[in-house]
Design a protein around this motif. Structure first.
Motif, PDB file in Angstrom:
ATOM      1  N   UNK A  87       0.912  -0.970   0.535  1.00  0.00           N
ATOM      2  CA  UNK A  87       0.248   0.449   0.030  1.00  0.00           C
ATOM      3  C   UNK A  87       0.733   1.010   0.055  1.00  0.00           C
ATOM      4  N   UNK A  88       1.708   0.970   0.295  1.00  0.00           N
ATOM      5  CA  UNK A  88       2.466   2.562   1.118  1.00  0.00           C
ATOM      6  C   UNK A  88       3.682   2.993  -0.415  1.00  0.00           C
ATOM      7  N   UNK A  89       3.751   1.742  -0.916  1.00  0.00           N
ATOM      8  CA  UNK A  89       4.581   1.618  -1.995  1.00  0.00           C
ATOM      9  C   UNK A  89       3.312   1.983  -3.881  1.00  0.00           C
ATOM     10  N   UNK A  90       2.452   1.830  -3.649  1.00  0.00           N
ATOM     11  CA  UNK A  90       1.444   2.499  -4.323  1.00  0.00           C
ATOM     12  C   UNK A  90       1.270   4.249  -4.350  1.00  0.00           C
ATOM     13  N   UNK A  91       0.751   4.154  -2.400  1.00  0.00           N
ATOM     14  CA  UNK A  91      -0.414   5.406  -2.591  1.00  0.00           C
ATOM     15  C   UNK A  91       0.635   6.360  -2.029  1.00  0.00           C
ATOM     16  N   UNK A  92       1.897   5.124  -1.088  1.00  0.00           N
ATOM     17  CA  UNK A  92       3.430   6.969   0.025  1.00  0.00           C
ATOM     18  C   UNK A  92       2.167   6.433   0.869  1.00  0.00           C
TER      19      UNK A  92
END
Length: 529
Positions: free
Chosen positions: A508-513
């Motif tokens: 999730x972090x990699x996709x949306x920060x």
């Protein structure tokens, strides 16, 4: 690779990383130290040991890799000190860095982020094709080297013809000079004794005559007096055993003196000077002395020199013979090399189409649907070690554009994707393959295609990928996160294997920060594909 241990490398004070088979992804924030893992593996592959990699305040760094084969474990390690010295080991035994490199390259392959630049060299483009025709390439190289070695020898024989003739003359003279005298080991000492005797024959004869005069030929002689003494004992010997014994002893002594007299007479009569014999011995000793002065210092040295001269003469005579026949051999070897070169080109031509098609299928999936690519052979003016033709990759990414050399037309992003295609199609020569952000500049559907390629490769290889793309990390069998912390006032990088929830949050972090509900939902969708 089953385990990687790192000590004092950059921001990593200590790391023990248990690795598994299949597809492993390494992710983390920018600057967290993801590529340090690749740097560590690069040291095992013989990469240049930069002392800047050693953690500040430490004396040395150490990288160790461990592999398991059946029930056995074997290892490779490299230690680098702040003085720039290093130690490489295989299974604990010290080896050279080159030996470590040779061993490691059969177990590891690293595709660095900058590896795409290597595609710009014609040699690397040719190697892509020649890896598929290794038998023909190897046969040509053997034929070419054999031809070149023979041609170089012929050229050396031709260039050294004058020197060889001079050397032949000198060696022939030396061999003849020694052979004519034919020295024998140890002959000088008896000759010197003979020379002394021959030079003093007058003195010897005079001495023998003088002794003969005293013993036998004089008016009063030893033999005459001894004979009278024997007769004088005749009467007493009849009555006294002692006198009889003394008479016998005296008679024996007389016999001995008379024998000596005979030899002295021979010496006195036969010791007349012989000028011819004296001259012969003097000449022989003089000839031997000259040989020793030129080729000695001893006769044994002269004989050893004679052997070496004969060996050199034989070699030069072989060269003379070879110079006459080698040209024919060189022409035949050249023809054989050209035939092997044509066979190599034929194999390249047969292989180039299917290989280009395989690469192109992947390249088109990576966001270049109109790309075209082919290998082209162009004859060289003269054969070289790599063949009788050069090989170049021709490429275009745009419809309607003519194919041109890859180095002239590919942008950085296009080159990276071509390299990734090559990596996934051809880059599985070792059990473990590492990719260091070769997915830079790729996104969307192309990223999904890259992920599928890496996942397919991981079906038969251990694949380690340092990536910033969620699409790629989501396809991994294991997901490791590299994190940077401040501990005790020092920056420290840690690597840990994520559990399913942690992995969901990282995707999730990699996709949306962030890890909002929406981001987590998108991450679940990506992981479920």
């Amino acid at each position: 690779m089953a385990r990687l241990e790192v000590r004092n490398l950059a921001t990593i004070p200590a790391l023990t990383l248990e690795l598994r088979g299949g597809f492993s992804a390494f992710t983390g924030e920018t600057g967290a130290g993801k590529s340090i893992i690749v740097d560590a593996l690069g040291l095992l592959l013989g990469a240049r040991a930069n002392t800047d990699l050693i953690r500040t305040g430490e004396d040395a760094l150490l990288v160790s890799g461990f592999w398991e084969k059946k029930s056995d474990e074997f290892s490779a390690s490299r230690r680098v000190t702040t003085q720039g010295r290093g130690t490489a080991r295989l299974d604990g035994e010290v080896v050279s860095v080159r030996e470590l490199q040779e061993w490691a390259t059969s177990h590891l392959t690293i595709h660095w982020q900058h590896s795409a630049v290597s595609l710009l060299t014609p040699a690397n483009q040719r190697d892509l094709l020649d890896r598929q025709v290794a038998a023909e390439s190897g046969a040509y190289r053997v034929a070419y080297r054999t031809w070149q070695e023979a041609a170089a020898r012929l050229e050396a024989l031709r260039t050294g013809e004058r020197e060889r003739a001079r050397q032949l003359d000198l060696l022939t003279f030396q061999a003849r000079e020694i052979a004519e005298i034919a020295p024998q080991p140890g002959e000088e000492e008896p000759l010197a004794t003979d020379l002394t005797r021959l030079a003093n024959l007058d003195t010897i004869a005079q001495g023998a005559a003088g002794a003969l005069e005293l013993l036998s030929d004089g008016e009063v002689s030893v033999t005459g007096l001894m004979a009278e003494a024997v007769r004088a004992l005749n009467a007493g010997a009849k009555y006294d055993e002692t006198s009889a014994g003394l008479q016998r002893d005296l008679r024996e002594a007389l016999d001995a003196v008379q024998a000596i007299v005979g030899e002295l007479r021979g010496t006195a009569e036969d010791s007349a000077p012989d000028p011819e014999e004296l001259a012969r011995v003097e000449a022989r000793l003089s000839a031997l002395g000259k040989l020793r002065a030129k080729y000695g210092p001893t006769l044994e040295d002269v004989l050893a020199f004679q052997e070496s001269v004969n060996a050199e003469l034989a070699a030069l005579e072989r060269d003379e013979h070879d110079a006459g026949t080698l040209e024919t051999d060189v022409n035949a070897l050249k023809a054989a090399a050209l035939a092997a070169g044509k066979a190599l080109d034929a194999a390249r031509t047969r292989t180039s189409g299917p290989l280009a098609a395989s690469l192109l299928a992947v390249i088109r999936e990576l966001g270049m649907p109109h790309a075209r690519l082919e290998f082209r052979l162009s004859p060289l003016p003269t054969p070289v070690l790599s063949g009788i033709s050069d090989v170049l990759l021709y490429f275009t990414a745009n419809p309607g554009e003519d194919l041109a050399p890859l180095a002239d037309v590919a942008s950085g992003g296009e080159l990276s994707r071509v390299m990734l295609a090559i990596s996934t199609v051809l880059g599985a020569d070792t059990p473990t393959v590492i990719f260091d952000e070769v997915d830079a500049g790729i996104g969307g559907s192309a990223a999904l295609a890259v992920a599928a390629q890496l996942s397919g490769l991981a079906a038969s290889r251990q694949v380690l990928v340092v990536t910033h793309l969620a699409q790629i990390a989501a396809r991994a069998d294991q997901h490791y996160k590299v994190e940077k912390h401040v501990e005790g006032g020092r920056t420290v990088s840690r690597v840990r294997l994520l559990n399913p929830q942690e992995r969901l949050e990282e995707i999730a972090r990699m996709m949306s920060g962030n890890t909002s509900d929406a981001a987590l939902t998108h991450a679940r969708e990506l992981l479920s594909r």
